[in-house]
Design a protein around this motif. Structure first.
Motif, PDB file in Angstrom:
ATOM      1  N   LEU A   1     -63.426  30.676  25.285  1.00 26.07           N
ATOM      2  CA  LEU A   1     -63.619  30.888  23.845  1.00 26.07           C
ATOM      3  C   LEU A   1     -64.310  29.662  23.290  1.00 26.07           C
ATOM      4  CD1 LEU A   1     -62.925  32.380  21.104  1.00 26.07           C
ATOM      5  CD2 LEU A   1     -60.808  31.032  21.112  1.00 26.07           C
ATOM      6  N   THR A   2     -65.320  29.858  22.470  1.00 26.82           N
ATOM      7  CA  THR A   2     -65.956  28.747  21.791  1.00 26.82           C
ATOM      8  C   THR A   2     -65.794  28.934  20.288  1.00 26.82           C
ATOM      9  OG1 THR A   2     -68.005  27.488  21.460  1.00 26.82           O
ATOM     10  CG2 THR A   2     -68.245  29.853  21.852  1.00 26.82           C
ATOM     11  N   LEU A   3     -65.321  27.878  19.630  1.00 27.49           N
ATOM     12  CA  LEU A   3     -65.042  27.910  18.192  1.00 27.49           C
ATOM     13  C   LEU A   3     -65.445  26.576  17.589  1.00 27.49           C
ATOM     14  CD1 LEU A   3     -63.645  29.163  15.644  1.00 27.49           C
ATOM     15  CD2 LEU A   3     -61.531  28.099  16.463  1.00 27.49           C
ATOM     16  N   ARG A   4     -66.411  26.621  16.678  1.00 23.60           N
ATOM     17  CA  ARG A   4     -66.876  25.414  15.987  1.00 23.60           C
ATOM     18  C   ARG A   4     -67.192  24.273  16.952  1.00 23.60           C
ATOM     19  NH1 ARG A   4     -63.045  27.512  12.343  1.00 23.60           N
ATOM     20  NH2 ARG A   4     -61.340  26.275  13.233  1.00 23.60           N
ATOM     21  N   GLY A   5     -67.867  24.633  18.045  1.00 27.47           N
ATOM     22  CA  GLY A   5     -68.312  23.625  18.996  1.00 27.47           C
ATOM     23  C   GLY A   5     -67.275  23.203  20.014  1.00 27.47           C
ATOM     24  N   ARG A   6     -66.053  23.713  19.903  1.00 30.48           N
ATOM     25  CA  ARG A   6     -65.013  23.368  20.867  1.00 30.48           C
ATOM     26  C   ARG A   6     -64.767  24.546  21.803  1.00 30.48           C
ATOM     27  NH1 ARG A   6     -58.693  21.567  19.662  1.00 30.48           N
ATOM     28  NH2 ARG A   6     -58.087  21.431  21.865  1.00 30.48           N
ATOM     29  N   SER A   7     -64.510  24.238  23.079  1.00 26.79           N
ATOM     30  CA  SER A   7     -64.295  25.286  24.077  1.00 26.79           C
ATOM     31  C   SER A   7     -62.834  25.320  24.518  1.00 26.79           C
ATOM     32  CB  SER A   7     -65.180  25.046  25.305  1.00 26.79           C
ATOM     33  OG  SER A   7     -66.546  25.132  24.964  1.00 26.79           O
ATOM     34  N   TYR A   8     -62.343  26.536  24.711  1.00 33.22           N
ATOM     35  CA  TYR A   8     -61.002  26.776  25.252  1.00 33.22           C
ATOM     36  C   TYR A   8     -61.195  27.641  26.498  1.00 33.22           C
ATOM     37  CZ  TYR A   8     -59.753  25.512  20.437  1.00 33.22           C
ATOM     38  OH  TYR A   8     -59.627  24.857  19.226  1.00 33.22           O
TER      39      TYR A   8
ATOM     40  N   SER B   1     -55.598  43.266  35.746  1.00 34.09           N
ATOM     41  CA  SER B   1     -55.806  44.086  34.551  1.00 34.09           C
ATOM     42  C   SER B   1     -54.681  43.903  33.552  1.00 34.09           C
ATOM     43  CB  SER B   1     -55.923  45.566  34.942  1.00 34.09           C
ATOM     44  OG  SER B   1     -57.063  45.770  35.754  1.00 34.09           O
ATOM     45  N   ALA B   2     -53.445  43.844  34.051  1.00 29.67           N
ATOM     46  CA  ALA B   2     -52.297  43.690  33.162  1.00 29.67           C
ATOM     47  C   ALA B   2     -52.263  42.307  32.527  1.00 29.67           C
ATOM     48  CB  ALA B   2     -51.006  43.952  33.935  1.00 29.67           C
ATOM     49  N   ALA B   3     -52.767  41.295  33.240  1.00 32.57           N
ATOM     50  CA  ALA B   3     -52.706  39.919  32.740  1.00 32.57           C
ATOM     51  C   ALA B   3     -53.856  39.578  31.801  1.00 32.57           C
ATOM     52  CB  ALA B   3     -52.713  38.944  33.919  1.00 32.57           C
TER      53      ALA B   3
ATOM     54  N   LEU C   1     -56.231  36.582  27.155  1.00 39.53           N
ATOM     55  CA  LEU C   1     -57.222  36.449  26.092  1.00 39.53           C
ATOM     56  C   LEU C   1     -56.539  36.167  24.755  1.00 39.53           C
ATOM     57  CD1 LEU C   1     -59.611  39.394  27.061  1.00 39.53           C
ATOM     58  CD2 LEU C   1     -60.090  36.950  27.286  1.00 39.53           C
ATOM     59  N   ARG C   2     -55.442  36.857  24.514  1.00 37.80           N
ATOM     60  CA  ARG C   2     -54.677  36.627  23.287  1.00 37.80           C
ATOM     61  C   ARG C   2     -54.193  35.174  23.242  1.00 37.80           C
ATOM     62  NH1 ARG C   2     -54.077  38.135  18.229  1.00 37.80           N
ATOM     63  NH2 ARG C   2     -54.438  35.896  18.097  1.00 37.80           N
ATOM     64  N   GLY C   3     -53.802  34.642  24.399  1.00 40.03           N
ATOM     65  CA  GLY C   3     -53.360  33.256  24.462  1.00 40.03           C
ATOM     66  C   GLY C   3     -54.452  32.275  24.084  1.00 40.03           C
ATOM     67  N   LEU C   4     -55.705  32.568  24.479  1.00 43.36           N
ATOM     68  CA  LEU C   4     -56.828  31.705  24.100  1.00 43.36           C
ATOM     69  C   LEU C   4     -56.995  31.678  22.581  1.00 43.36           C
ATOM     70  CD1 LEU C   4     -59.788  32.401  26.585  1.00 43.36           C
ATOM     71  CD2 LEU C   4     -58.542  30.269  26.277  1.00 43.36           C
ATOM     72  N   LEU C   5     -56.935  32.852  21.957  1.00 43.35           N
ATOM     73  CA  LEU C   5     -57.084  32.926  20.505  1.00 43.35           C
ATOM     74  C   LEU C   5     -55.946  32.203  19.796  1.00 43.35           C
ATOM     75  CD1 LEU C   5     -59.188  35.087  21.387  1.00 43.35           C
ATOM     76  CD2 LEU C   5     -58.532  36.388  19.352  1.00 43.35           C
ATOM     77  N   ASP C   6     -54.732  32.355  20.328  1.00 47.98           N
ATOM     78  CA  ASP C   6     -53.584  31.669  19.729  1.00 47.98           C
ATOM     79  C   ASP C   6     -53.758  30.155  19.817  1.00 47.98           C
ATOM     80  OD1 ASP C   6     -52.404  34.075  19.145  1.00 47.98           O
ATOM     81  OD2 ASP C   6     -51.056  34.062  20.881  1.00 47.98           O
ATOM     82  N   GLU C   7     -54.260  29.675  20.965  1.00 46.90           N
ATOM     83  CA  GLU C   7     -54.477  28.234  21.126  1.00 46.90           C
ATOM     84  C   GLU C   7     -55.493  27.718  20.114  1.00 46.90           C
ATOM     85  OE1 GLU C   7     -56.086  24.998  24.451  1.00 46.90           O
ATOM     86  OE2 GLU C   7     -55.643  27.057  25.065  1.00 46.90           O
ATOM     87  N   ALA C   8     -56.522  28.532  19.851  1.00 41.48           N
ATOM     88  CA  ALA C   8     -57.559  28.135  18.904  1.00 41.48           C
ATOM     89  C   ALA C   8     -57.143  28.378  17.456  1.00 41.48           C
ATOM     90  CB  ALA C   8     -58.846  28.892  19.198  1.00 41.48           C
ATOM     91  N   GLY C   9     -56.073  29.155  17.268  1.00 43.37           N
ATOM     92  CA  GLY C   9     -55.584  29.426  15.915  1.00 43.37           C
ATOM     93  C   GLY C   9     -56.397  30.445  15.144  1.00 43.37           C
ATOM     94  N   ILE C  10     -56.966  31.425  15.840  1.00 43.33           N
ATOM     95  CA  ILE C  10     -57.755  32.452  15.163  1.00 43.33           C
ATOM     96  C   ILE C  10     -57.272  33.843  15.575  1.00 43.33           C
ATOM     97  CG2 ILE C  10     -59.793  30.973  15.027  1.00 43.33           C
ATOM     98  CD1 ILE C  10     -61.003  32.671  17.309  1.00 43.33           C
ATOM     99  N   GLY C  11     -57.734  34.848  14.852  1.00 39.27           N
ATOM    100  CA  GLY C  11     -57.417  36.234  15.163  1.00 39.27           C
ATOM    101  C   GLY C  11     -58.616  36.944  15.778  1.00 39.27           C
ATOM    102  N   TRP C  12     -58.384  38.147  16.286  1.00 35.37           N
ATOM    103  CA  TRP C  12     -59.440  38.918  16.947  1.00 35.37           C
ATOM    104  C   TRP C  12     -60.651  39.125  16.036  1.00 35.37           C
ATOM    105  CZ3 TRP C  12     -59.051  39.444  21.989  1.00 35.37           C
ATOM    106  CH2 TRP C  12     -57.797  39.543  22.595  1.00 35.37           C
ATOM    107  N   HIS C  13     -60.414  39.412  14.766  1.00 32.31           N
ATOM    108  CA  HIS C  13     -61.519  39.757  13.869  1.00 32.31           C
ATOM    109  C   HIS C  13     -62.405  38.565  13.528  1.00 32.31           C
ATOM    110  CE1 HIS C  13     -60.764  43.999  13.044  1.00 32.31           C
ATOM    111  NE2 HIS C  13     -59.474  43.718  13.154  1.00 32.31           N
ATOM    112  N   GLU C  14     -61.988  37.371  13.892  1.00 30.63           N
ATOM    113  CA  GLU C  14     -62.820  36.195  13.641  1.00 30.63           C
ATOM    114  C   GLU C  14     -63.859  35.970  14.728  1.00 30.63           C
ATOM    115  OE1 GLU C  14     -60.556  32.734  11.843  1.00 30.63           O
ATOM    116  OE2 GLU C  14     -58.881  34.059  12.370  1.00 30.63           O
TER     117      GLU C  14
END
Length: 255
Positions: free
Chosen positions: A31-38, A49-51, A56-69
């Motif tokens: 995930l890339t957000l404002r120049g930072r990579s996770y 498939s199950a994992a 992916l949700r964990g990456l967004l949580d670490e970055a502090g954003i939601g799917w729609h962002e």
């Protein structure tokens, strides 16, 4: 006299991109957000498939954003393991449809080339990844030294005999991918730069995704399709025996 003000151009806003590749034995997520990579690199296999969605949700949580962002979702289209490539396409389509976001279609082998280049392999790279059954998924790539313009694909990804690849390799090309280990005998005579650990890692995927975004190479979710270069996943017993007989005959005929 009043001097008119000149508007200062606003800097381009970096896109928020999510990327995934599951074509190999690992899940490579980024995930890339404002120049930072996770990034994440997780074991694949039967539970991949199950994992995938929770990771992916964990990456967004670490970055502090939601799917729609997210601005777009990039996926590795292959070639690679059938189950993994299908999983990447299915998850990407589902997310992109649900969120109304575009898709960035990424070449898994090109990501291997990008990873190898970051490790010092240069800008002319033959990628060869173990495809089982004594074959390799392979393609060659080149880019201008130091350029940010991306890679030039020198022929579509396809299945190859590693020995043929090693024999026909153009001068000056490095070789990247785990075929160097899986088919060590075929590459024994290659004396150039080797990058056997190169893989479609998240940082490489993110770089390709940013390049595609800047070019406007965005697709509708319905176009998130896999790249298959083999129409079967295994040889029959008779075919495996025939391959062995052919190899033995070839060895016996070699002076």
């Amino acid at each position: 006299m009043t001097v008119p003000e000149v508007a200062t151009p606003k800097p381009a806003v970096a896109p928020t991109l999510l990327v995934l590749d599951t074509a190999t034995e690992f899940l490579h997520l980024g995930l890339t957000l404002r120049g930072r990579s996770y990034t994440r690199a997780l074991a694949g296999g039967a539970q991949a498939s199950a994992a995938l969605l929770p990771a992916l949700r964990g990456l967004l949580d670490e970055a502090g954003i939601g799917w729609h962002e997210l601005d777009a979702i990039g996926y590795g289209r292959g070639p690679g393991a059938f189950t993994g490539v299908r999983a990447a396409c299915a998850v990407t389509q589902g997310l992109a449809f649900g969120l109304g976001k575009p898709v960035l279609q990424l070449d898994t082998l090109m990501a291997v080339a990008e990873d190898a280049s970051a490790q010092g392999a240069g800008d002319a790279i033959q990628v060869a990844v173990d495809a089982r059954m004594g074959e390799a998924y392979a393609a060659a790539y080149r880019r201008d030294a130091g350029a940010d313009a991306g890679w030039q694909l020198l022929g579509e990804p396809a299945l190859h005999d590693p020995a043929d690849l090693a024999r026909d390799l153009a001068p000056g090309f490095a070789v990247a991918g785990n075929s160097l280990l899986a088919h060590a005998e075929a590459w024994a005579g290659f004396g150039g730069h080797r990058a056997p650990a190169a893989a479609p890692r998240a940082e490489a995927l993110l770089k390709l995704a940013r390049w595609q975004w800047s070019r406007g190479d965005r697709l509708d979710a319905a176009q998130a399709l896999p790249l298959y270069v083999r129409d079967r996943v295994a040889l029959t017993t008779a075919e495996r025996e025939a391959v062995q007989v052919a190899k033995q005959a070839a060895a016996a005929a070699t002076p």
